[in-house]
Motif scaffolding. Structure first.
Motif, PDB file in Angstrom:
ATOM      1  N   SER A 166      34.027  28.625  27.123  1.00 44.61           N
ATOM      2  CA  SER A 166      32.964  29.703  27.568  1.00 44.61           C
ATOM      3  C   SER A 166      32.910  31.070  26.599  1.00 44.61           C
ATOM      4  O   SER A 166      31.928  31.973  26.577  1.00 44.61           O
ATOM      5  N   SER A 167      33.806  30.764  25.384  1.00 47.84           N
ATOM      6  CA  SER A 167      33.926  32.113  24.509  1.00 47.84           C
ATOM      7  C   SER A 167      32.805  32.386  23.828  1.00 47.84           C
ATOM      8  O   SER A 167      32.346  33.766  23.630  1.00 47.84           O
ATOM      9  N   ALA A 168      31.893  31.569  23.522  1.00 48.43           N
ATOM     10  CA  ALA A 168      30.352  31.989  23.077  1.00 48.43           C
ATOM     11  C   ALA A 168      29.706  32.701  23.916  1.00 48.43           C
ATOM     12  O   ALA A 168      28.723  33.466  23.548  1.00 48.43           O
ATOM     13  N   ALA A 169      29.843  32.651  25.251  1.00 49.73           N
ATOM     14  CA  ALA A 169      28.941  33.079  26.213  1.00 49.73           C
ATOM     15  C   ALA A 169      29.620  34.576  26.767  1.00 49.73           C
ATOM     16  O   ALA A 169      29.123  35.122  27.717  1.00 49.73           O
ATOM     17  N   VAL A 170      30.751  34.933  26.257  1.00 43.23           N
ATOM     18  CA  VAL A 170      31.446  35.948  26.672  1.00 43.23           C
ATOM     19  C   VAL A 170      31.776  37.010  25.713  1.00 43.23           C
ATOM     20  O   VAL A 170      31.979  36.961  24.292  1.00 43.23           O
ATOM     21  N   ILE A 185      31.458  32.504  32.581  1.00 39.90           N
ATOM     22  CA  ILE A 185      32.785  31.807  32.629  1.00 39.90           C
ATOM     23  C   ILE A 185      32.845  30.323  33.353  1.00 39.90           C
ATOM     24  O   ILE A 185      32.220  30.542  34.533  1.00 39.90           O
ATOM     25  N   ARG A 186      33.746  29.506  33.114  1.00 36.92           N
ATOM     26  CA  ARG A 186      33.913  28.346  34.075  1.00 36.92           C
ATOM     27  C   ARG A 186      34.814  28.425  34.912  1.00 36.92           C
ATOM     28  O   ARG A 186      34.637  27.824  35.993  1.00 36.92           O
ATOM     29  N   ASP A 187      35.984  29.343  34.970  1.00 33.09           N
ATOM     30  CA  ASP A 187      36.756  29.426  35.858  1.00 33.09           C
ATOM     31  C   ASP A 187      37.253  31.012  36.170  1.00 33.09           C
ATOM     32  O   ASP A 187      37.735  31.678  35.275  1.00 33.09           O
ATOM     33  N   SER A 188      36.589  31.208  37.363  1.00 33.59           N
ATOM     34  CA  SER A 188      36.834  32.691  37.540  1.00 33.59           C
ATOM     35  C   SER A 188      38.216  33.144  38.162  1.00 33.59           C
ATOM     36  O   SER A 188      38.491  34.306  38.019  1.00 33.59           O
ATOM     37  N   ALA A 189      38.973  32.244  38.206  1.00 32.12           N
ATOM     38  CA  ALA A 189      40.327  32.695  38.698  1.00 32.12           C
ATOM     39  C   ALA A 189      41.100  33.094  37.747  1.00 32.12           C
ATOM     40  O   ALA A 189      42.067  33.511  37.685  1.00 32.12           O
ATOM     41  N   LEU A 190      40.598  32.636  36.307  1.00 33.37           N
ATOM     42  CA  LEU A 190      41.293  33.469  35.105  1.00 33.37           C
ATOM     43  C   LEU A 190      40.945  34.977  34.977  1.00 33.37           C
ATOM     44  O   LEU A 190      41.413  35.522  33.931  1.00 33.37           O
ATOM     45  N   VAL A 191      40.114  35.717  35.618  1.00 31.11           N
ATOM     46  CA  VAL A 191      39.580  37.016  35.302  1.00 31.11           C
ATOM     47  C   VAL A 191      41.036  37.938  35.610  1.00 31.11           C
ATOM     48  O   VAL A 191      41.137  38.602  34.801  1.00 31.11           O
ATOM     49  N   PRO A 192      41.823  37.681  36.626  1.00 29.50           N
ATOM     50  CA  PRO A 192      42.936  38.417  36.620  1.00 29.50           C
ATOM     51  C   PRO A 192      43.922  38.248  35.701  1.00 29.50           C
ATOM     52  O   PRO A 192      44.707  39.472  35.159  1.00 29.50           O
ATOM     53  N   VAL A 193      44.187  36.969  35.011  1.00 31.91           N
ATOM     54  CA  VAL A 193      44.990  36.846  33.965  1.00 31.91           C
ATOM     55  C   VAL A 193      44.245  37.537  32.582  1.00 31.91           C
ATOM     56  O   VAL A 193      44.874  38.147  32.058  1.00 31.91           O
ATOM     57  N   ALA A 194      42.892  37.466  32.481  1.00 37.95           N
ATOM     58  CA  ALA A 194      42.395  38.119  31.476  1.00 37.95           C
ATOM     59  C   ALA A 194      42.764  39.745  31.582  1.00 37.95           C
ATOM     60  O   ALA A 194      42.696  40.158  30.475  1.00 37.95           O
ATOM     61  N   ALA A 195      42.601  40.371  32.763  1.00 40.30           N
ATOM     62  CA  ALA A 195      42.776  41.604  32.873  1.00 40.30           C
ATOM     63  C   ALA A 195      44.254  42.089  32.369  1.00 40.30           C
ATOM     64  O   ALA A 195      44.376  43.184  31.806  1.00 40.30           O
ATOM     65  N   ARG A 196      45.189  41.344  32.746  1.00 35.62           N
ATOM     66  CA  ARG A 196      46.498  41.690  32.566  1.00 35.62           C
ATOM     67  C   ARG A 196      46.699  41.502  30.905  1.00 35.62           C
ATOM     68  O   ARG A 196      47.260  42.480  30.527  1.00 35.62           O
ATOM     69  N   ASP A 210      32.103  42.000  34.092  1.00 29.41           N
ATOM     70  CA  ASP A 210      30.716  41.822  34.453  1.00 29.41           C
ATOM     71  C   ASP A 210      30.630  40.081  34.228  1.00 29.41           C
ATOM     72  O   ASP A 210      29.766  39.877  33.160  1.00 29.41           O
ATOM     73  N   LEU A 211      31.279  39.277  34.694  1.00 25.64           N
ATOM     74  CA  LEU A 211      31.352  37.976  34.367  1.00 25.64           C
ATOM     75  C   LEU A 211      30.959  37.154  35.640  1.00 25.64           C
ATOM     76  O   LEU A 211      31.128  37.687  36.805  1.00 25.64           O
ATOM     77  N   ALA A 212      30.231  36.006  35.440  1.00 29.91           N
ATOM     78  CA  ALA A 212      29.636  35.280  36.409  1.00 29.91           C
ATOM     79  C   ALA A 212      29.997  33.752  36.095  1.00 29.91           C
ATOM     80  O   ALA A 212      30.202  33.366  34.976  1.00 29.91           O
ATOM     81  N   HIS A 213      30.176  33.075  37.108  1.00 26.52           N
ATOM     82  CA  HIS A 213      30.727  31.573  37.103  1.00 26.52           C
ATOM     83  C   HIS A 213      29.444  30.971  36.443  1.00 26.52           C
ATOM     84  O   HIS A 213      28.249  30.940  36.796  1.00 26.52           O
ATOM     85  N   GLU A 214      29.681  29.906  35.749  1.00 28.84           N
ATOM     86  CA  GLU A 214      28.560  29.316  34.986  1.00 28.84           C
ATOM     87  C   GLU A 214      27.858  28.187  35.884  1.00 28.84           C
ATOM     88  O   GLU A 214      26.502  28.015  35.802  1.00 28.84           O
ATOM     89  N   THR A 215      28.562  28.020  37.176  1.00 29.02           N
ATOM     90  CA  THR A 215      27.651  27.166  37.945  1.00 29.02           C
ATOM     91  C   THR A 215      26.641  27.987  38.581  1.00 29.02           C
ATOM     92  O   THR A 215      25.822  27.026  39.260  1.00 29.02           O
TER      93      THR A 215
END
Length: 218
Positions: A166-170, A185-196, A210-215
């Motif tokens: 999803s890097s091209a879309a972020v 992004i495809r996996d919203s569960a990674l947001v807390p990891v990204a924050a850290r 300000d991320l949305a799930h691709e689906t």
């Protein structure tokens, strides 16, 4: 994967005012005034740091100068009463000194300062010899990092690895040290990891998403 963190050697001051154990009280005060510092390393031999004299070590002499009564003295720590009568650096200093190595990260130095309640740390080598000094102000220099440098590191070291599909879309934008990630992004569960991970990038003040799930996107 991640950028090399700044070390103490990147931000420390190499020219340091220091004193020996036998330095008299007045000389200590004068040196602090001349160098505009609040603490001085105490060294012996070839420059081994054995303690630190700070303004806090000197103040008991002024506070207790007027011969307070015994009841007041009993309320004070014995070390303060002893320092009120001290006349040399060896008797005034706090020992052993809290020190840091030049190859320690800025974050490690900040933790040592916070835990020890000190404003500056002597920088020593493997033998304990004085190499420089690092202050709170020195550690804050990382927050002067250019916004675009921060953005480039976040894109290269975090987004491209954490969101490879999803890097091209972020998109990554940084303003005054505040990082904002927008897109899909495809996996919203990674947001807390990204924050850290983003907060661990040097110079980052905060991170917003300000991320949305691709689906959910059409």
């Amino acid at each position: 994967m991640y950028g090399t963190p700044h070390t103490v050697s990147d931000v420390m001051t190499q020219t340091v005012a220091a004193i020996g154990r036998r330095a008299p009280f007045k000389e200590i005060v004068q040196l602090m005034q001349d160098w505009k510092v609040s603490a001085l390393p105490v060294i012996e031999g070839e420059g081994r740091v054995v303690g630190v004299v700070s303004e806090a070590d000197l103040l008991p002499k002024e506070e207790l100068r007027d011969d307070p009564d015994a009841a007041y003295l009993q309320l004070r720590q014995p070390v303060d009463v002893a320092k009120a009568g001290a006349a040399t650096a060896g008797d005034l200093m706090s020992a052993p000194a809290l020190t840091v190595r030049a190859n320690a990260t800025v974050a490690e130095a900040a933790r040592i300062m916070a835990r020890g309640g000190v404003k500056r740390l002597p920088v020593v080598d493997e033998a304990g010899l004085l190499q420089g000094i690092v202050s709170r102000a020195d550690l804050l220099k990382v927050f002067l990092r250019d916004d675009e440098d921060i953005a480039a590191e976040v894109r290269r070291e975090i987004v491209s690895h954490l969101f490879p599909l999803s890097s091209a879309a972020v998109q990554v934008e940084v303003q005054d040290g505040v990082v904002t990630l927008t897109g899909r992004i495809r996996d919203s569960a990674l947001v807390p990891v990204a924050a850290r991970l983003v907060r661990a990038v040097e110079g980052v003040v905060d991170v917003q998403f300000d991320l949305a799930h691709e689906t959910t996107m059409r």
